[in-house]
Design a protein around this motif. Structure first.
Motif, short mmCIF file in Angstrom:
data_model
loop_
_atom_site.label_atom_id
_atom_site.label_comp_id
_atom_site.label_asym_id
_atom_site.label_seq_id
_atom_site.Cartn_x
_atom_site.Cartn_y
_atom_site.Cartn_z
N GLU A 1 0.68 -1.03 0.88
CA GLU A 1 -0.03 0.05 -0.04
C GLU A 1 0.83 1.41 -0.08
OE1 GLU A 1 -3.78 2.30 1.98
OE2 GLU A 1 -2.42 0.38 3.31
N THR B 1 1.70 4.56 0.90
CA THR B 1 0.72 5.77 1.86
C THR B 1 1.60 7.21 1.81
OG1 THR B 1 3.07 5.15 3.37
CG2 THR B 1 1.07 4.19 3.76
N SER B 2 2.13 7.35 0.80
CA SER B 2 2.64 8.66 0.15
C SER B 2 3.64 8.24 -1.17
CB SER B 2 4.08 9.34 1.29
OG SER B 2 5.29 9.12 0.43
N ARG C 1 -0.91 10.60 -10.10
CA ARG C 1 -1.20 10.76 -9.01
C ARG C 1 -0.75 9.50 -8.37
NH1 ARG C 1 -6.42 10.75 -11.21
NH2 ARG C 1 -7.79 11.15 -8.90
N SER C 2 -0.78 9.59 -6.77
CA SER C 2 -1.26 8.80 -5.99
C SER C 2 -1.54 7.28 -6.07
CB SER C 2 -1.11 8.99 -4.36
OG SER C 2 -0.91 8.08 -3.76
N PRO C 3 -1.04 5.95 -5.74
CA PRO C 3 -2.00 4.95 -6.75
C PRO C 3 -3.43 4.76 -5.74
CG PRO C 3 -0.31 4.17 -6.70
CD PRO C 3 0.03 5.54 -5.89
N SER C 4 -4.74 4.88 -5.58
CA SER C 4 -5.26 4.24 -4.85
C SER C 4 -6.48 3.01 -4.01
CB SER C 4 -6.88 5.22 -5.49
OG SER C 4 -7.04 4.43 -6.81
N LYS C 5 -5.14 1.36 -4.68
CA LYS C 5 -6.04 0.83 -4.53
C LYS C 5 -4.70 0.44 -3.89
CE LYS C 5 -4.99 -2.01 -8.30
NZ LYS C 5 -5.56 -3.22 -8.94
N THR C 6 -4.35 -0.86 -2.74
CA THR C 6 -2.92 -1.37 -2.45
C THR C 6 -2.68 -2.60 -3.62
OG1 THR C 6 -5.23 -3.16 -1.79
CG2 THR C 6 -3.43 -1.82 -0.37
#
Length: 261
Positions: free
Chosen positions: A34, A36-37, A80-85
Motif C-alpha cells: 500500500e 502511503t505517500s 497521481r498516488s495509487p488509490s488501491k493496494t
C-alpha cells in the motif's frame, strides 16, 4: 531485499539508475503493498509494481506458470498516488523504480497475508523441508531456492491419487510418467542461473506414489535450484522434499554446462 512487514521509504538522490525493492514473505503468505505517500513526476520517473520477481529480464514465477500475463503482472505508476493496494500471487513482490529528480520518491506499507493454497514460492533459506501441492487444480507450482542445493525427495504422490479414486497400494516412483502411468503430471528437479524454466536444465522428472522414497536425491550446483510440480488437474498431487546447501568443493565439482538449458 525486505523480509519483514512495515513501512519502507525511498527518496531519490537524483541518480538516473533503475533500482528495486524485493519483498519476500514466508512461503505460506502473500505480499500486500500500500502506497502511503507518492511523489514521482511522469516526465522523469516511473515506479513499477511487479507481481513476482524480475532479475536480468527473467521472471519468477515463469510466465508459463503464472495465472496472469506478464502485462497484467506489471503496474506502471507515476503522477497521481495509487488509490488501491496491490497483493501478490505468491510470497514475493517487487517495486522497480527510476526517479531522476532529487527528493522525489514514495513510502509503502507492507503486510503479509495468509495464502490458503501456496503454490509458487521462493525460499530465502539454504536448507529446509517443504511440501508443494496442487490442491487438485490444473496449475504448475515451483519452489525456487536461490542457492546451489542438494534436493532429497521424501514422499511423492503425483499422477496417481485422483478426485474419486481410492488408492490401496503404493506404486513406487517412475521417471517415464506417460509410459508407465499414462499421465502428463510430474515433478521435475532443475537448476540454472536464472529464474525462468526455459533457462534451466532439468535433471530429473518423477511421478508415482511412494511415501518413503529414501535416498533419491539430486545435486544442483547452480545459482538457482527448482522443484516444479506440473499438474493436469486430474490428480491431487503433492511432493515433500528436503533441501540443503552444497559445500564449496561440491559446487566446484559440478559441470557449469549443467546450469544451461
Amino acid at each position: 531485499m525486505a523480509s519483514t512487514e512495515g513501512e519502507f521509504t525511498y527518496r531519490s538522490d537524483g541518480s538516473p539508475s533503475v533500482c528495486g525493492i524485493y519483498f519476500i514473505s514466508p512461503p505460506e503468505n502473500l505480499v500486500e503493498i500500500e502506497f502511503t505517500s507518492f511523489n514521482i513526476d511522469c516526465k522523469s520517473g516511473l515506479a513499477v509494481v511487479v507481481d513476482g520477481w524480475e532479475m536480468n529480464q527473467q521472471f519468477f514465477p515463469s510466465p508459463e506458470d503464472h495465472p496472469k500475463s506478464i502485462e497484467d503482472r506489471l503496474k506502471n505508476l507515476c503522477g497521481r498516488s495509487p488509490s488501491k493496494t496491490f497483493v501478490s500471487s505468491q510470497n514475493v513482490a517487487l517495486i522497480q523504480h527510476l526517479i531522476a529528480i532529487p527528493g522525489e520518491g514514495f513510502t509503502v506499507r507492507v503486510r503479509f497475508l495468509k495464502n490458503p493454497q501456496p503454490c509458487n514460492v521462493i525460499s530465502m533459506f539454504k536448507r529446509g523441508l517443504y511440501t508443494v501441492k496442487n490442491y487438485g487444480a490444473k496449475r504448475n507450482c515451483s519452489v525456487s531456492i536461490i542457492y546451489p542445493e542438494r534436493v532429497r525427495l521424501l514422499s511423492v504422490d503425483v499422477g496417481v491419487t485422483g478426485h474419486f479414486q481410492k488408492v490401496e497400494a503404493e506404486y513406487g516412483i517412475k521417471s517415464n510418467c506417460h509410459r508407465y502411468l499414462g499421465t502428463d503430471d510430474y515433478v521435475e528437479l532443475a537448476g540454472g542461473n536464472g529464474f525462468e524454466i526455459g533457462f534451466m536444465n532439468v535433471r530429473e522428472r518423477f511421478c508415482g506414489l511412494e511415501s518413503n522414497v529414501g535416498e533419491q536425491e539430486v545435486v544442483i550446483g547452480c545459482q538457482h535450484s527448482s522443484v516444479r510440480l506440473v499438474s493436469s488437474g486430474q490428480f491431487f498431487n503433492s511432493v515433500t522434499f528436503l533441501y540443503s546447501n552444497l559445500t564449496e568443493d561440491e559446487i566446484g565439482r559440478e559441470d557449469p554446462n549443467k546450469c544451461i538449458a
